[in-house]
Design a protein around this motif. Structure first.
Motif, PDB file in Angstrom:
ATOM      1  N   ILE A 159     -21.667  61.533  14.580  1.00 14.28           N
ATOM      2  CA  ILE A 159     -21.942  60.156  14.151  1.00 14.28           C
ATOM      3  C   ILE A 159     -22.872  60.121  12.939  1.00 14.28           C
ATOM      4  CG2 ILE A 159     -23.061  58.018  14.817  1.00 14.28           C
ATOM      5  CD1 ILE A 159     -21.985  58.256  17.519  1.00 14.28           C
ATOM      6  N   GLU A 160     -22.550  59.278  11.992  1.00 12.06           N
ATOM      7  CA  GLU A 160     -23.244  59.335  10.720  1.00 12.06           C
ATOM      8  C   GLU A 160     -24.702  58.899  10.722  1.00 12.06           C
ATOM      9  OE1 GLU A 160     -23.333  60.880   8.101  1.00 12.06           O
ATOM     10  OE2 GLU A 160     -21.487  61.907   8.616  1.00 12.06           O
ATOM     11  N   PRO A 161     -24.957  57.596  10.884  1.00 12.99           N
ATOM     12  CA  PRO A 161     -26.373  57.232  10.881  1.00 12.99           C
ATOM     13  C   PRO A 161     -26.940  57.680  12.214  1.00 12.99           C
ATOM     14  CG  PRO A 161     -24.938  55.282  11.012  1.00 12.99           C
ATOM     15  CD  PRO A 161     -24.117  56.496  11.311  1.00 12.99           C
ATOM     16  N   VAL A 162     -27.571  58.840  12.210  1.00 14.18           N
ATOM     17  CA  VAL A 162     -27.944  59.518  13.449  1.00 14.18           C
ATOM     18  C   VAL A 162     -28.804  58.637  14.350  1.00 14.18           C
ATOM     19  CG1 VAL A 162     -28.996  61.555  14.422  1.00 14.18           C
ATOM     20  CG2 VAL A 162     -27.843  61.697  12.222  1.00 14.18           C
ATOM     21  N   LEU A 163     -28.252  58.233  15.448  1.00 12.04           N
ATOM     22  CA  LEU A 163     -28.886  57.269  16.345  1.00 12.04           C
ATOM     23  C   LEU A 163     -29.315  57.929  17.648  1.00 12.04           C
ATOM     24  CD1 LEU A 163     -27.587  53.735  17.182  1.00 12.04           C
ATOM     25  CD2 LEU A 163     -29.759  54.513  16.256  1.00 12.04           C
ATOM     26  N   ILE A 164     -30.548  57.676  18.027  1.00 11.13           N
ATOM     27  CA  ILE A 164     -31.032  58.209  19.290  1.00 11.13           C
ATOM     28  C   ILE A 164     -31.502  57.058  20.162  1.00 11.13           C
ATOM     29  CG2 ILE A 164     -32.707  59.708  20.383  1.00 11.13           C
ATOM     30  CD1 ILE A 164     -32.886  60.778  17.256  1.00 11.13           C
ATOM     31  N   VAL A 165     -31.000  57.010  21.372  1.00  6.25           N
ATOM     32  CA  VAL A 165     -31.447  55.986  22.319  1.00  6.25           C
ATOM     33  C   VAL A 165     -32.584  56.560  23.146  1.00  6.25           C
ATOM     34  CG1 VAL A 165     -30.796  54.504  24.233  1.00  6.25           C
ATOM     35  CG2 VAL A 165     -29.161  54.965  22.392  1.00  6.25           C
ATOM     36  N   ILE A 166     -33.701  55.904  23.086  1.00  6.38           N
ATOM     37  CA  ILE A 166     -34.866  56.346  23.845  1.00  6.38           C
ATOM     38  C   ILE A 166     -34.867  55.637  25.186  1.00  6.38           C
ATOM     39  CG2 ILE A 166     -37.379  56.531  23.866  1.00  6.38           C
ATOM     40  CD1 ILE A 166     -36.051  58.113  21.624  1.00  6.38           C
ATOM     41  N   ASP A 167     -34.560  56.359  26.241  1.00  2.65           N
ATOM     42  CA  ASP A 167     -34.424  55.705  27.538  1.00  2.65           C
ATOM     43  C   ASP A 167     -35.607  55.974  28.450  1.00  2.65           C
ATOM     44  OD1 ASP A 167     -33.975  58.322  27.898  1.00  2.65           O
ATOM     45  OD2 ASP A 167     -31.959  58.127  28.751  1.00  2.65           O
ATOM     46  N   ARG A 168     -36.736  56.326  27.827  1.00  2.96           N
ATOM     47  CA  ARG A 168     -37.939  56.415  28.648  1.00  2.96           C
ATOM     48  C   ARG A 168     -39.147  56.127  27.793  1.00  2.96           C
ATOM     49  NH1 ARG A 168     -39.443  62.231  29.167  1.00  2.96           N
ATOM     50  NH2 ARG A 168     -38.338  63.385  27.561  1.00  2.96           N
ATOM     51  N   THR A 169     -40.310  56.227  28.372  1.00  2.00           N
ATOM     52  CA  THR A 169     -41.502  55.796  27.645  1.00  2.00           C
ATOM     53  C   THR A 169     -41.995  56.889  26.690  1.00  2.00           C
ATOM     54  OG1 THR A 169     -43.829  55.991  28.204  1.00  2.00           O
ATOM     55  CG2 THR A 169     -42.309  55.845  30.024  1.00  2.00           C
ATOM     56  N   TRP A 170     -42.518  56.454  25.566  1.00  2.79           N
ATOM     57  CA  TRP A 170     -43.052  57.390  24.580  1.00  2.79           C
ATOM     58  C   TRP A 170     -44.181  58.201  25.190  1.00  2.79           C
ATOM     59  CZ3 TRP A 170     -40.401  58.809  20.596  1.00  2.79           C
ATOM     60  CH2 TRP A 170     -39.515  57.927  19.982  1.00  2.79           C
ATOM     61  N   THR A 171     -44.877  57.594  26.108  1.00  2.00           N
ATOM     62  CA  THR A 171     -45.960  58.305  26.767  1.00  2.00           C
ATOM     63  C   THR A 171     -45.436  59.535  27.511  1.00  2.00           C
ATOM     64  OG1 THR A 171     -47.170  56.226  27.021  1.00  2.00           O
ATOM     65  CG2 THR A 171     -47.835  58.051  28.418  1.00  2.00           C
ATOM     66  N   SER A 172     -44.300  59.370  28.178  1.00  2.00           N
ATOM     67  CA  SER A 172     -43.761  60.518  28.914  1.00  2.00           C
ATOM     68  C   SER A 172     -43.169  61.534  27.950  1.00  2.00           C
ATOM     69  CB  SER A 172     -42.721  60.052  29.930  1.00  2.00           C
ATOM     70  OG  SER A 172     -41.442  59.967  29.335  1.00  2.00           O
ATOM     71  N   ILE A 173     -42.675  61.054  26.822  1.00  2.00           N
ATOM     72  CA  ILE A 173     -42.170  61.973  25.800  1.00  2.00           C
ATOM     73  C   ILE A 173     -43.330  62.775  25.216  1.00  2.00           C
ATOM     74  CG2 ILE A 173     -41.121  62.092  23.502  1.00  2.00           C
ATOM     75  CD1 ILE A 173     -39.403  59.640  24.405  1.00  2.00           C
ATOM     76  N   ALA A 174     -44.444  62.072  24.964  1.00  2.00           N
ATOM     77  CA  ALA A 174     -45.644  62.760  24.468  1.00  2.00           C
ATOM     78  C   ALA A 174     -46.020  63.897  25.413  1.00  2.00           C
ATOM     79  CB  ALA A 174     -46.792  61.763  24.337  1.00  2.00           C
ATOM     80  N   ASP A 175     -45.972  63.587  26.683  1.00  2.00           N
ATOM     81  CA  ASP A 175     -46.231  64.577  27.719  1.00  2.00           C
ATOM     82  C   ASP A 175     -45.333  65.792  27.584  1.00  2.00           C
ATOM     83  OD1 ASP A 175     -48.268  63.650  29.388  1.00  2.00           O
ATOM     84  OD2 ASP A 175     -47.035  64.154  31.143  1.00  2.00           O
ATOM     85  N   GLU A 176     -44.060  65.548  27.479  1.00  2.00           N
ATOM     86  CA  GLU A 176     -43.093  66.636  27.367  1.00  2.00           C
ATOM     87  C   GLU A 176     -43.341  67.464  26.123  1.00  2.00           C
ATOM     88  OE1 GLU A 176     -39.011  65.634  28.090  1.00  2.00           O
ATOM     89  OE2 GLU A 176     -38.284  67.096  26.629  1.00  2.00           O
ATOM     90  N   LEU A 177     -43.792  66.788  25.065  1.00  2.00           N
ATOM     91  CA  LEU A 177     -44.047  67.472  23.801  1.00  2.00           C
ATOM     92  C   LEU A 177     -45.379  68.207  23.806  1.00  2.00           C
ATOM     93  CD1 LEU A 177     -42.817  64.757  21.300  1.00  2.00           C
ATOM     94  CD2 LEU A 177     -41.791  66.993  21.718  1.00  2.00           C
ATOM     95  N   GLY A 178     -46.197  67.926  24.810  1.00  2.00           N
ATOM     96  CA  GLY A 178     -47.522  68.539  24.830  1.00  2.00           C
ATOM     97  C   GLY A 178     -48.443  67.914  23.795  1.00  2.00           C
ATOM     98  N   LEU A 179     -48.271  66.618  23.556  1.00  2.00           N
ATOM     99  CA  LEU A 179     -49.121  65.897  22.600  1.00  2.00           C
ATOM    100  C   LEU A 179     -49.696  64.676  23.287  1.00  2.00           C
ATOM    101  CD1 LEU A 179     -46.667  65.920  19.545  1.00  2.00           C
ATOM    102  CD2 LEU A 179     -48.769  67.264  19.761  1.00  2.00           C
TER     103      LEU A 179
END
Lengths: 207, 207
Positions: A159-179
């Motif tokens: 898909i061209e305009p690369v689209l990402i659906v964020i289906d959870r909270t940025w806080t939990s993503i931060a956690d996963e990233l170790g940030l």
DNA sequence: CGATAATTTGATCAATATCAAATATCGTGG
DNA sequence: CCACGATATTTGATATTGATCAAATTATCG
């Protein structure tokens, strides 16, 4: 990917009825299992969060893993008699318990299921390795950006305009990233300001 | 643990002769495989180091994994037709190549081997998760100490003066820990000064 | 609508990366 | 066995960056 795919594997077989799995509810802080207990089940998280940790001789404990929604864990129960760590809910949680003996028996008689499940495990390994190498990226901006790019490759390639659906909270993503969440929000802003991505609602597009 | 245990699994079977595995030598910088190539082999590192990475649309690349001595990788070759990333030697390396089709065929006919190999994969998952949660420890001292404690549990549980044999360079350990070598050396010193451990030659004992 | 959690921005601090350089160790070829 | 080059180890000084503490705003969910 995980609990879902495991479930669909099991649904493909007639022999594995409802009697071999059930859902347990845990309140925050409750233990799912402790070291030494008979390894009766493997698990998948329906909702909530489970910490896996081990005690050390010096009184400290170390976290082995934090399992989140849709993840499976304690697969090793298929191969050992006892659990070797603690599993404890760190949120109110619902957990699918799959009878390890029944599953093992099924694997022993159904070679093709065996291979399918091996494929699931191999996929998990790839995913874990990729998460691990993410942590080698020092810069918060780069780390987040790379994570976002990974999300794309997992879902779709073309898909061209690369689209990402964020289906959870940025806080939990931060956690996963170790940030810390603050740094993630700041990085998002910086990436947006420098034209590397665009956000609206729960969608992110890479430019 | 890994190449070794895989090899001993294979040795247990009569059908899997030498014709299904061989060793390749790679000079630093040489590619072992590229995306799109037929996934003919799974690999184990005899010596050296292999980088697994992927190209991104924007011209950058991301490291998926850095495989070191005795690690196996590209297990996914058992389940896909093509490789999906680059594998490139970052040192002069020797790599054991195991024919994926033959191994797969063997797995399909030998259910018990199948379960054994699943156990290997499940073990890898545990190990990866444990490495990942190491990275959640911010403090260099704590991270290093926890890593050391992990090394103990892997080798032995009971021996009294907890002894760890360091069979590789601290620089490479620093790498695995996601820390700079300087910080690791300083942490070692600090831990020694505060009486938490003692070093001599390539042995570390925890106190 | 109220409560709870998530998001956002600011200010400050502490810890690790980084740069530099000296010493020690190891392996190799002579 | 020794010299030499390459690599690993060690220590110092400094800069950068992400963590942390604070607080305001927004979103979400009964």
């Amino acid at each position: 990917m995980n609990l879902d795919s495991l479930q669909s594997l099991l649904e493909g077989t007639t022999e594995f009825g409802k009697q071999h799995q059930h859902i347990t509810s845990l309140t925050n802080g409750a233990f799912l299992f402790r070291p030494g207990e008979a390894a009766r089940y493997i698990f998948g998280i329906v909702s909530g969060q489970i910490h896996l940790f081990r005690d050390l001789p010096d009184g400290h404990s170390i976290t082995l893993h934090t399992a989140r929604a849709n993840e499976t864990f304690a697969e090793a129960a298929l191969f050992t008699k006892q659990y070797h760590c603690y599993a404890r809910a760190t949120e109110d949680s619902k957990v699918m318990c799959i009878d390890a003996n029944a599953f093992r028996a099924l694997l022993e008689q159904d070679n093709s299921l065996c291979l399918d499940y091996m494929a699931v495990l191999a996929g998990q390994i790839r995913e874990l390795r990729s998460n691990l190498s993410l942590r080698d990226i020092r810069s918060a901006d780069e780390r987040l950006l790379t994570w976002l790019k990974n999300q794309v490759t997992i879902r779709d390639d073309a898909i061209e305009p690369v689209l990402i659906v964020i289906d959870r909270t940025w806080t939990s993503i931060a956690d996963e990233l170790g940030l810390s969440r603050e740094v993630v929000y700041r990085s998002l802003k910086k990436l947006e300001d420098t034209g590397k991505l665009k956000r609206n609602h729960n969608k992110v597009s890479l430019l």
